[in-house]
Design a protein around this motif. Sequence first.
Motif, short mmCIF file in Angstrom:
data_model
loop_
_atom_site.label_atom_id
_atom_site.label_comp_id
_atom_site.label_asym_id
_atom_site.label_seq_id
_atom_site.Cartn_x
_atom_site.Cartn_y
_atom_site.Cartn_z
N GLU A 34 0.82 -1.21 0.00
CA GLU A 34 0.00 0.00 0.00
C GLU A 34 0.85 1.26 0.00
N GLY A 35 2.01 1.20 0.61
CA GLY A 35 2.89 2.36 0.71
C GLY A 35 4.15 1.99 1.44
N GLY A 36 4.89 2.97 1.87
CA GLY A 36 6.11 2.72 2.61
C GLY A 36 7.24 2.24 1.72
N THR A 37 8.06 1.36 2.26
CA THR A 37 9.24 0.87 1.56
C THR A 37 9.13 -0.63 1.31
N VAL A 38 9.50 -1.03 0.10
CA VAL A 38 9.53 -2.45 -0.26
C VAL A 38 10.95 -2.77 -0.71
N VAL A 39 11.57 -3.75 -0.07
CA VAL A 39 12.93 -4.15 -0.44
C VAL A 39 12.88 -5.52 -1.09
N ASP A 40 13.67 -5.69 -2.13
CA ASP A 40 13.81 -6.97 -2.81
C ASP A 40 15.27 -7.39 -2.69
N LEU A 41 15.52 -8.43 -1.92
CA LEU A 41 16.88 -8.89 -1.64
C LEU A 41 17.21 -10.06 -2.56
N LEU A 49 9.44 -6.42 -8.15
CA LEU A 49 9.46 -5.23 -7.30
C LEU A 49 8.88 -4.03 -8.03
N ILE A 50 9.26 -3.83 -9.27
CA ILE A 50 8.71 -2.72 -10.04
C ILE A 50 7.19 -2.81 -10.10
N PRO A 57 1.93 4.33 -3.76
CA PRO A 57 2.86 5.38 -3.30
C PRO A 57 4.17 4.81 -2.76
N ALA A 58 4.32 3.50 -2.76
CA ALA A 58 5.50 2.87 -2.15
C ALA A 58 6.77 3.17 -2.93
N ARG A 59 7.87 3.04 -2.23
CA ARG A 59 9.20 3.14 -2.85
C ARG A 59 9.89 1.80 -2.73
N GLY A 60 10.62 1.43 -3.78
CA GLY A 60 11.29 0.15 -3.80
C GLY A 60 12.79 0.26 -3.71
N LEU A 61 13.42 -0.76 -3.16
CA LEU A 61 14.87 -0.86 -3.11
C LEU A 61 15.25 -2.26 -3.56
N ALA A 62 15.99 -2.35 -4.65
CA ALA A 62 16.42 -3.63 -5.21
C ALA A 62 17.90 -3.82 -4.90
N VAL A 63 18.24 -4.97 -4.31
CA VAL A 63 19.61 -5.26 -3.89
C VAL A 63 20.09 -6.53 -4.58
N ASP A 71 21.42 -2.87 -14.07
CA ASP A 71 21.28 -1.85 -15.12
C ASP A 71 19.99 -2.04 -15.90
N ARG A 72 19.64 -3.28 -16.17
CA ARG A 72 18.36 -3.56 -16.85
C ARG A 72 17.20 -3.06 -16.00
N GLY A 73 17.26 -3.32 -14.71
CA GLY A 73 16.19 -2.88 -13.82
C GLY A 73 16.09 -1.37 -13.74
N ARG A 74 17.23 -0.69 -13.69
CA ARG A 74 17.20 0.78 -13.63
C ARG A 74 16.51 1.36 -14.86
N ARG A 75 16.84 0.80 -16.02
CA ARG A 75 16.22 1.29 -17.25
C ARG A 75 14.71 1.05 -17.24
N ALA A 76 14.31 -0.14 -16.79
CA ALA A 76 12.88 -0.46 -16.76
C ALA A 76 12.13 0.44 -15.78
N ALA A 77 12.70 0.66 -14.61
CA ALA A 77 12.04 1.50 -13.61
C ALA A 77 11.93 2.94 -14.12
N ARG A 78 12.97 3.43 -14.74
CA ARG A 78 12.94 4.79 -15.28
C ARG A 78 11.88 4.91 -16.38
N ASP A 79 11.84 3.95 -17.29
CA ASP A 79 10.90 4.01 -18.40
C ASP A 79 9.45 3.93 -17.93
N ARG A 80 9.23 3.25 -16.81
CA ARG A 80 7.85 3.04 -16.31
C ARG A 80 7.49 3.97 -15.17
N GLY A 81 8.40 4.84 -14.79
CA GLY A 81 8.12 5.80 -13.74
C GLY A 81 7.97 5.19 -12.36
#
Length: 233
Positions: A34-41, A49-50, A57-63, A71-81
């Motif tokens: 629903e919100g807050g922080t979601v981490v994917d380890l 995670l995306i 409204p949540a924010r994700g952290l991929a480790v 790098d693939r994930g960064r591009r996908a997250a950027r392209d999808r907002g």
Amino acid sequence: MPDDFTLARRSAMRWNAPLDETHAALLLSRLDVEGGTVVDLGAGWGELLIRAVETTPARGLAVDTDEVALDRGRRAARDRGARVEFVEQDAATWQGRADRALCVGASHAFGGTGQALAALAGVTDRLLYGDAFWAAEPTTAAVDLLGDDILTLPALLETCRATGWRVLHLSTADQREWDDFESTSRAGRLEWLLAHPDDPRAAETREWLDTREREYVTTYRGVLGFAYLVLVK
């Protein structure tokens, strides 16, 4: 910059687990972000995670330690907002708390199933966890190939309880999901091979593809299962 051979390794895969779209949607609904922080380890390129955060409204952290996947994930997250940060780090060394967490197919990063579940109990109170299990009695060849630390499904659930978790949701990958996962894990390299038949790496790649296919159909197809658990405390 990675070359096309390196990029081809997982290019045909949506995620690095036996999972289809309908099953993924079910798991994310049970995770209930629903919100807050979601981490994917052990996130890889963080597709689950995306999806978990992109409509919330949540924010994700991929480790993860795989720079190409990150790098693939960064591009996908950027392209999808999607508000996801990708961090190159050993999943087992990450310290912190999150409202929700994912760890799918990455128990090895912690040293095994029990160690992963124990460590993740300190990260969150609601976890989407995915891990392999023996769906049938393994042959000696299967144990030699995949290791002797894989649990049965009942033993996996007992390990969850022993590390403080309760199972809110349990489902397993079906055969079609497995076949698609195995096929797509080879497809990127096969497409590369078809486009580069005279490359010096072609013979080795052809052998790798043939070996992977034989191992799957002769050694662990129908024997190795994969469980998806939404765990709560």
